[in-house]
Design an enzyme around this catalytic site. Sequence first.
Site, PDB file in Angstrom:
ATOM      1  N   CYS A 140       0.835  -1.292  -0.161  1.00 52.55           N
ATOM      2  CA  CYS A 140       0.004  -0.020  -0.092  1.00 52.55           C
ATOM      3  C   CYS A 140       1.080   1.279  -0.134  1.00 52.55           C
ATOM      4  O   CYS A 140       1.514   1.495  -0.956  1.00 52.55           O
ATOM      5  CB  CYS A 140      -1.058  -0.148   1.348  1.00 52.55           C
ATOM      6  N   HIS A 186      -3.452  -5.735   1.340  1.00 55.02           N
ATOM      7  CA  HIS A 186      -3.165  -6.044   2.669  1.00 55.02           C
ATOM      8  C   HIS A 186      -3.524  -7.420   2.734  1.00 55.02           C
ATOM      9  O   HIS A 186      -4.503  -8.020   2.197  1.00 55.02           O
ATOM     10  CB  HIS A 186      -3.975  -5.118   3.487  1.00 55.02           C
TER      11      HIS A 186
END
Length: 488
Positions: free
Chosen positions: A331, A426
């Site tokens: 991310c 994630h």
Amino acid sequence: MKGLMIQGTASNVGKSFIVTAICRWLSNQGYRAAPFKSQNMSNNSYVTDWGTEIGRAQGVQAEACRTPALPEMNPILLKPRNDQHAEVICLGKSVKTLSGRDYRAGFYEEGLQAIKQSLDKLNNSFDYIVIEGAGSPVEVNLNDRELVNMAVADLADVPVLLAADIDRGGVFASIVGTLELLPPHHRDRVKGIIINKFRGDPALFEDGRKWLEVYTGLPILGVLPHVEHHIEAEDSLSLRPPKASTVPKSLDLAVIVFPYVSNFTDVDPFYREKDVSIRYVYKEEEFGCPDAVLLPGTRSTIEDLKALRSKGLAEALISYIHKGGTAAGICGGYQMLTRQLTDQHGSHEGLSILPMRSVFHTDKQTRKVQGEVHSSSGFGLQSVEGYEIHLGEVTAEDEVSALFSFNGHEEGAVWNDGKVIGTHLHHVFHNDGFRTDWLNRLRNAKQLPVRPEADEDGDPYDKVAEEFAAEVDTDALLRLLNGEELIP
């Protein structure tokens, strides 16, 4: 409504762990239970099946209850953007960014209505609600407009159990001090005490237990041992201690810790690997010569990139990668690895490792995804799943291989024969096959034997529920859940 609330003498005393254990214990007894935390401040969030966002702890607790996570389980989530401001997520959707002062002055009534609405919905859908407080219920400077501790216990009209952490010391003062600072009508809501994180022989605490029961007039429902578990933590206060390997010539994994690190539980699966040593790195002097570097997510990518530079870590990381080092960015960590990051304030130079650029938009992407490792990535072909929470989009400026494919959409990047990877996904390393493949490349590079996927030590929720039930008076717990008084 039927339920109870776990409040604590301080942050990080184990409230989330206790609620998780109660949730799975109730589920194992055949009850439909739901977790609830009215207001959560954490950059560690969870994406529901409907693409809404709640605190990670409540998502995990819903899993322990064997029920889908709902936004009503955490109606208010505050995600700090800096020391003064936080993004406000209400009923799963981002609504605004406010300072602490503006939040207290302008959001109180709106937040209160969301809490009432959520409690009503859960009360109509479940047998029991297990409520978690935040911090301490006696923050006297905040109690006039608090939305998370005794105010919620009053709204739900449930009993309170007070949890205290004996491992940090001062357990007697923290319990007695908390009870003394509560006004009488809130002190009367507290029906029992749970001591958490006890090390050693519990018989050595028996005199302390008796003293507390006599002095406070409250029963100690249980003394929980300090246990190692794989239940995800709520916030960065709960970052696990660095882990040393149990196998000689271990793999050294350096995890960069940003000031606004988010979803740090992406690191957790490496704790199950016996030959992986985990180090948390905050400054250049701690960088060393790792076998791999992990750049986790961040709530403020550009601000944390500036911090990386100010601490000398950016230069150390760039030099390490140019010398053939292995790195994985998730991310915000992925976005930092690109050449340029552009937001509403202009363009900012990235670490220029990946031939890509990041552009930040106002609309957040939150979704669960399933797909597979991309055929051009060089990694073994297998299915993967996880979730995305990000504002930025990353696009390639030169040819670069994709890491994953989600319904035909290419995602992530593979660079320099797989030594550098980046993804918005994630929980990427929670995919056992992919994690094993990535680690075996490191093992091969050090001429270490490759290893199979790490064995799961049973269901972690069942494990904590079993350990909890072995040390807690569950009959008294059930009486409290049903609104019955405990007989002293």
